[in-house]
Design an enzyme around this catalytic site. Sequence first.
Site, PDB file in Angstrom:
ATOM      1  NE  ARG A 106      -1.895  -2.201   3.250  1.00 42.95           N
ATOM      2  CZ  ARG A 106      -2.283  -2.822   4.379  1.00 42.95           C
ATOM      3  NH1 ARG A 106      -3.528  -2.960   4.819  1.00 42.95           N
ATOM      4  NH2 ARG A 106      -1.497  -3.376   5.184  1.00 42.95           N
ATOM      5  CG  ASP A 157       3.055   6.317   2.098  1.00 46.46           C
ATOM      6  OD1 ASP A 157       2.244   5.781   2.444  1.00 46.46           O
ATOM      7  OD2 ASP A 157       4.015   6.267   3.281  1.00 46.46           O
ATOM      8  CE1 TYR A 202       8.340   0.677  -1.913  1.00 45.80           C
ATOM      9  CE2 TYR A 202       9.052  -1.440  -0.534  1.00 45.80           C
ATOM     10  CZ  TYR A 202       8.012  -0.455  -1.009  1.00 45.80           C
ATOM     11  OH  TYR A 202       6.897  -0.714  -0.427  1.00 45.80           O
ATOM     12  NE  ARG A 256       8.928   8.864   2.341  1.00 44.84           N
ATOM     13  CZ  ARG A 256       7.770   9.456   2.453  1.00 44.84           C
ATOM     14  NH1 ARG A 256       6.562   8.598   2.644  1.00 44.84           N
ATOM     15  NH2 ARG A 256       7.728  10.735   2.788  1.00 44.84           N
TER      16      ARG A 256
END
Length: 341
Positions: free
Chosen positions: A50, A52, A110, A197
Amino acid sequence: MKRIKLTVAYDGTAYCGWQIQPNGVTIEEVLNKALTGLLKEPVTVIGASRTDSGVHARGNVAVFDTESRIPGDKICFALNQRLPDDIRVQASEEVPLSFHPRKANCTKTYEYKILNRKISMPLERLYSHFCYFNLDVEKMKQAAAFLVGEHDFKSFCTVRTQAEETVRTIYSLDVSKDGDMITIRISGSGFLYNMVRIITGTLVKVGLGVYPPEHMEEILEARDRSAAGPTIPAVGLTLVSLEYEKELRPFLEGQNRHWHYVLDQREAGDGGPARLTVYRCGEEEFERLVKRVVHQAYRNGAGSVIVTDAEKDRFRAGDRYGFYKVVKNGTGFQMEDAGPE
């Protein structure tokens, strides 16, 4: 009824993330509407990640159930005709009804892009984070190495996380530079909210010389969000892929300064026993480790979990570890699912 798996790529710039929100358009909402229109039945997708607002994806995964006769591998072509240009389904296929994209074991990857130059480049502004100050990539690489492996990443997740367990495994964390573009590529068993992040924001602090590389280990040990660097903006983040396990791994091993264990799953896939051996673990971590690893073994299909504490022989019949209870098994012990306490 059949279950269809979608591999979805999207430019997240115009969307309020993946999950349906009351205050803006999301990827999930667009897919639901397009599929409902295509298949002439109500459709709700279940997404693996999910993401952002502003985060992009090359290979997010979603599933949905349908009565449609359209072959699974053809749905992507028909669906793409109904989607906006910034969302494209790269592949579709039928999968077992038991497949769940968030529960199945996978490696998630990622990438975060940092444009490191004196003047920003407009063409890169939606897909990279601009940093004016020179970043020391070699020091960032050294710092990244401290995070590889199984660790408690509580320092690297937002304080409002809903996750009860903050231990995760990072399989690889690479920092590279091509011209002015720095790429941070991270693969792991899963990630906490904002974990990628925050790790990236902390690596930037190392690259700027604010932290020495070895400070990364101190941040891990602190288990405190305030010890790590900032949450870097979402704009440079892309979900690259989710690679699902085709076969159960025969062994899972976790090892760091706090614990060392091996979970033998060679017989576990078909309801056979898994075997957990704890070689080293501090008292403050022992119960949590046992609950976590035993739960993983049962999720992976084990019919029982034989447990051995090779360090201190701490297992006792009748002891509870969350939903699991220690019972005698010949000369040893095993865990049984005992339900809620």
